[in-house]
Enzyme design. Structure first.
Site, PDB file in Angstrom:
ATOM      1  N   GLU A  27      -3.197   4.177   6.376  1.00 37.94           N
ATOM      2  CA  GLU A  27      -1.904   4.613   6.137  1.00 37.94           C
ATOM      3  C   GLU A  27      -1.451   5.974   7.164  1.00 37.94           C
ATOM      4  O   GLU A  27      -2.433   6.813   6.977  1.00 37.94           O
ATOM      5  CB  GLU A  27      -1.392   4.908   4.587  1.00 37.94           C
ATOM      6  CG  GLU A  27       0.226   5.215   4.752  1.00 37.94           C
ATOM      7  CD  GLU A  27       0.664   5.533   3.143  1.00 37.94           C
ATOM      8  OE1 GLU A  27       1.700   5.755   2.833  1.00 37.94           O
ATOM      9  OE2 GLU A  27      -0.103   5.219   2.316  1.00 37.94           O
ATOM     10  N   CYS A 233       3.460   3.985   1.026  1.00 44.71           N
ATOM     11  CA  CYS A 233       5.009   4.341   0.733  1.00 44.71           C
ATOM     12  C   CYS A 233       5.894   4.133   1.979  1.00 44.71           C
ATOM     13  O   CYS A 233       7.032   4.021   2.108  1.00 44.71           O
ATOM     14  CB  CYS A 233       5.043   5.786   0.189  1.00 44.71           C
ATOM     15  SG  CYS A 233       4.588   5.566  -1.520  1.00 44.71           S
ATOM     16  N   ASN A 357       4.973  -2.729  -1.486  1.00 44.58           N
ATOM     17  CA  ASN A 357       3.767  -1.985  -1.466  1.00 44.58           C
ATOM     18  C   ASN A 357       4.245  -0.916  -3.039  1.00 44.58           C
ATOM     19  O   ASN A 357       5.124  -0.246  -3.059  1.00 44.58           O
ATOM     20  CB  ASN A 357       3.631  -0.765  -0.622  1.00 44.58           C
ATOM     21  CG  ASN A 357       2.774   0.344  -1.021  1.00 44.58           C
ATOM     22  OD1 ASN A 357       1.571   0.301  -0.958  1.00 44.58           O
ATOM     23  ND2 ASN A 357       3.475   1.550  -1.318  1.00 44.58           N
ATOM     24  N   GLU A 358       3.282  -1.081  -4.173  1.00 44.16           N
ATOM     25  CA  GLU A 358       3.500  -0.225  -5.299  1.00 44.16           C
ATOM     26  C   GLU A 358       5.039  -0.517  -5.826  1.00 44.16           C
ATOM     27  O   GLU A 358       5.596   0.416  -6.183  1.00 44.16           O
ATOM     28  CB  GLU A 358       3.266   1.244  -5.108  1.00 44.16           C
ATOM     29  CG  GLU A 358       1.917   1.691  -4.647  1.00 44.16           C
ATOM     30  CD  GLU A 358       1.730   3.338  -4.526  1.00 44.16           C
ATOM     31  OE1 GLU A 358       2.562   3.955  -4.614  1.00 44.16           O
ATOM     32  OE2 GLU A 358       0.580   3.596  -4.596  1.00 44.16           O
TER      33      GLU A 358
END
Length: 800
Positions: A27, A233, A357-358
């Site tokens: 990331e 994120c 994502n998440e």
């Protein structure tokens, strides 16, 4: 004093296939790409830095005007006639007096531009001249140290008033890590510059627009089975318009000529050039031998509640379908042809794709349905990864798993960052998971810290991941990379500056498990080991405190009730003012009751978040926290802290509103927790007691070598003499890879990059013990044993 035990393993008792179990996750935070893995040495090369990236940024961040020997110039940033409309800013140097030259200086990253003596560097820029009285004027290019000593230099003649690309090769005269790129010109008129670039010629695998050699080599040396990218994120945080500077991460913006790729705001507070884009991610995955796992947004930004209407999802779903075609399509397809045009006619062989994502909230899971159905309809063999949020339990976690079961997703992405103690307490987390459910993709996990102690706890936890391969299919530590001068998050697996890199103890644990994964799980039986040690099964007692987070709030009707005796204690509290840097918790008193309920009413007067109840505080960073209106005022979460390191036990969605009265109560029964808001149960979880097992172990079989691989982790401060029995193999020799002899607080650093790292040796087995041998497992150690077949060893010796 050693303890004798026995571990038995048999090739006949094969378990789950291990597949692509252990990999990595990239990331772009901590300047992992620009200023890190991506080889570019010039910072803000296209003059596109902006306040939208970071409040301190402007178009000339990292640049400075240079006037030498009486030279005078005016430097401005213009947009009237750009190189391209996606990167509209460019620098114009207006020559007022030429002197010994005027121009610009770039500081690079960290201490400056790092050069190594004798190595070559590829310089390029786009330039044009206006109102020059001569046909061409020279632009001198140099890298100088802060004292003005020239480290490398070249010259380019720039002519014409149309944007033209110019190139030069610079050879370093000496090694220096504080260089500044100097661009100087003389003459008359003005010089316009854009996309000013400097790359080491020696990139990883000699790739153009390539990766930094030392960092990429560290990734390759892990031998990961897969690489997840590009986040994180940053995948889903942004506007819905692909053309916006702060858009969500849209992969089609990241391919093609690098000077045409639009600058992008990273939600980690800096600029992304997108020079490291999707094509480069796929190529890097291939170069390090890892399968690519791209992550795509689903048209929902949970950070800012931006939501694509269902009827407008088509282009987003097309992005996912087009990406699969880009990765796997033949050159006769639209996107397969685009891949070939970029230099890779062969398909990348992508097997996995992650949507989201998440993710938390119904809007994502509503939209996931459309992505899942469209992908499976066109590419039924593609393995799709669903999401279960950033917490290991609770309402959103269960929502994610319900969605995955409903749609028969191939994997569910779980994330959590926790204390080492949480890992040791939850070694068997996945033992009860069903093999008939979607498999777990543990897409982000780490314990808080980069010490040897953290690495030991993670190694123990990884034995649990491997032993439950019936349920766990993929796992990767996070984050991967961190530039020491641009830290957004810690801990991290690999740390670097502009010329050095080192792996943490955690890195070497990951390397051991990746190098020695094996193909099939083998059943192991233990005898003669001591009983597990329970460290903290005591009920949750201690100091209570209440406060705002980080708002102004009032609290009243606060009481503590003993649920066994019925005794009630009234507690007083005055209005509290919180702050961003300090949670203003006010102590309410202590309790040593085993079964109690604390209740209170609260109202937020000002602010954007909510409240905090601290309980079970035993000092030294050991306590519990009920966060109400936590992360972006979206959560109700119960968190356990051990030595100041937090582990979210469970989370559900909840938002606090201003001037609304709430009734809160928390019931504590031993180590069981139940939290209620307005009488409704919102969180329930047990904080499992820390249990230290005598040895954590796992075994696997590797088909290529024929080796039986045993991994053993001893977190206790005593050695263990272990007799290993293999009922259906004659053992010729044992290769040993051992991480031991370190203090628990030891860390690696630039001065001692391998202070904590494994050692290799050959352990000879006595002939009369061909099907068994004894080995001493060291205190606080991670040991990998490769059991070689005796007859294979004889055959290889004969062949040699």
């Amino acid at each position: 004093m050693s303890k004798v035990g026995r571990l038995s393993v048999s090739l006949e008792h094969r378990g789950a296939k291990l597949g692509d179990l252990f990999g990595i996750f990239f990331e772009d935070l901590n300047h992992a790409a620009d200023g890190g893995l991506y080889g570019e040495l010039v910072r803000n090369r296209s003059f596109e830095f902006d306040r939208i990236d970071n409040s301190s940024y402007h178009a000339l961040t990292a640049w400075e005007k240079i006037e030498r020997g009486g030279g005078q110039a005016q430097v401005s940033i213009q947009t009237e006639a750009p190189l391209n409309t996606k990167n509209p800013h460019y620098a114009v140097i207006e020559i007022v007096a030429e002197g010994d030259g005027v121009g610009l200086m770039n500081y690079g990253y960290n201490t400056g531009i790092s050069l190594k003596q004798g190595e070559q560097y590829l310089f390029s820029m786009y330039a044009k001249r206006e109102d020059s009285k001569s046909e061409a004027e020279a632009v001198s290019i140099a890298v100088e140290n802060p004292d003005g000593v020239v480290l490398a230099e070249a010259s380019i003649a720039v002519s014409g008033n149309e944007w033209t690309r110019y190139e030069a090769i610079l050879t370093a005269k000496s090694t220096d890590h504080s260089g500044r790129l100097i661009l100087l010109t003389k003459g008359t008129g003005s010089l316009a510059l854009d996309h000013v670039s400097l790359f080491p010629k020696e990139t990883f695998k000699q790739r153009s627009n390539g990766m930094r050699q030392d960092i990429a080599s560290m990734l390759q040396e892990l031998k990961p089975k897969f690489m997840r990218f590009p986040g994180g994120c940053l995948v889903h945080d942004g506007s819905l318009n692909a053309d916006d500077r702060n858009s969500m991460y849209r992969w089609k913006n990241t391919i093609g000529p690098v000077h045409d790729r639009p600058a992008r705001r990273s939600n980690w507070g800096y600029n992304q050039t997108l020079g490291l884009g999707y094509y480069e991610y796929f190529v890097l995955s291939e170069d390090i031998g890892a399968k690519p796992i791209p992550v795509l947004p689903a048209g929902y930004d949970p950070h800012h509640k931006r939501i694509v209407p269902i009827e407008e999802l088509g282009p987003w779903i097309d992005d996912a379908l087009d990406l699969i075609e880009f990765a796997n399509g033949s050159i006769e397809t639209t996107w397969g042809a685009k891949r070939a045009e970029l230099g890779h006619p062969e398909p990348f062989g992508m097997e996995y794709i992650a949507i989201g994502n998440e993710e938390v909230g119904e809007p994502f899971f509503e939209r996931y349905t459309y992505f899942h159905n469209a992908i499976k309809a066109r590419y039924p063999e593609m393995k799709i990864i669903n999401s279960s949020g950033p917490f290991p339990a609770g309402g959103e976690y269960e929502r994610g798993w319900a969605s995955a079961r409903e749609h028969r997703s191939d994997y569910v992405d779980e994330h959590y960052y926790v204390s080492p103690e949480w890992m040791l307490a939850n070694i068997h987390r996945y033992a009860s998971f069903s093999a008939d459910d979607p498999k777990v993709f543990l897409g982000e996990y780490a314990s808080w810290g980069n010490t040897y102690y953290n690495a030991l706890a993670e190694a123990a936890y990884m034995t649990g991941l491997q032993n439950n391969a019936h349920a766990v299919g993929l796992a990767c530590y996070a984050p991967l990379l961190c530039n020491v001068d641009y830290v957004n998050w810690r801990p991290d697996l690999i740390w670097f500056n502009n010329h050095q890199v080192f792996g943490t103890p955690n890195y070497y644990v990951q390397q051991l498990f990746m190098h020695h994964q094996g193909d099939y799980l083998l059943e192991m039986k233990a005898e003669g080991l001591s009983q597990p040690i329970t460290v903290n099964e005591a009920p949750i007692t201690g100091m209570l405190a209440l406060g705002a987070n980080p708002d102004t709030a009032e609290f009243w009707d606060i009481q503590l009730e003993n649920n066994i005796t019925g005794e009630i204690i009234k507690l007083d509290y005055a209005t509290a003012q919180g702050s961003e840097t300090y949670r203003n918790l006010r102590e309410l008193g202590k309790t040593d009751w085993d079964h109690y309920t604390i209740s209170f009413k609260a109202r937020r007067l000002e602010g954007e978040k909510g409240f905090e109840l601290s309980f079970g505080d035993r000092g030294n960073g050991n306590r519990y926290l009920w966060e109400i209106g936590g992360w972006q005022n979206q959560d109700s979460a119960l968190v356990s802290f051990v030595n100041g390191r937090g582990s979210c036990l469970t989370q559900s969605l909840f938002t606090v509103e201003t001037d609304v009265v709430y009734q809160f109560s928390l019931e504590v029964t031993g180590r069981q927790l139940k939290a209620y808001i307005n009488g409704e149960l919102i969180n329930a979880e047990e904080d499992k007691p820390l249990v230290i097992e005598p040895l954590y172990y796992t075994a696997s079989y590797e088909e290529a070598s024929g080796d039986i691989i045993v991994k053993a982790v001893n977190v206790q401060n005593q050695s263990l003499e272990i007799a290993f029995d293999v009922s259906d193999r004659s053992i010729g020799s044992v290769e040993v890879y051992e991480l031991c002899g370190c203090q628990l607080e030891d860390e690696n650093d630039f001065a001692a990059p391998t202070r904590v790292s494994p050692k290799q040796k050959l352990y000879h087995v006595e002939h009369n013990a061909a099907e068994s041998f004894t080995y001493m497992i060291q205190p606080h150690s991670i040991t990998v044993l490769r059991l070689k077949d005796e007859y294979e060893a004889i055959k290889k010796a004969y062949q040699n």
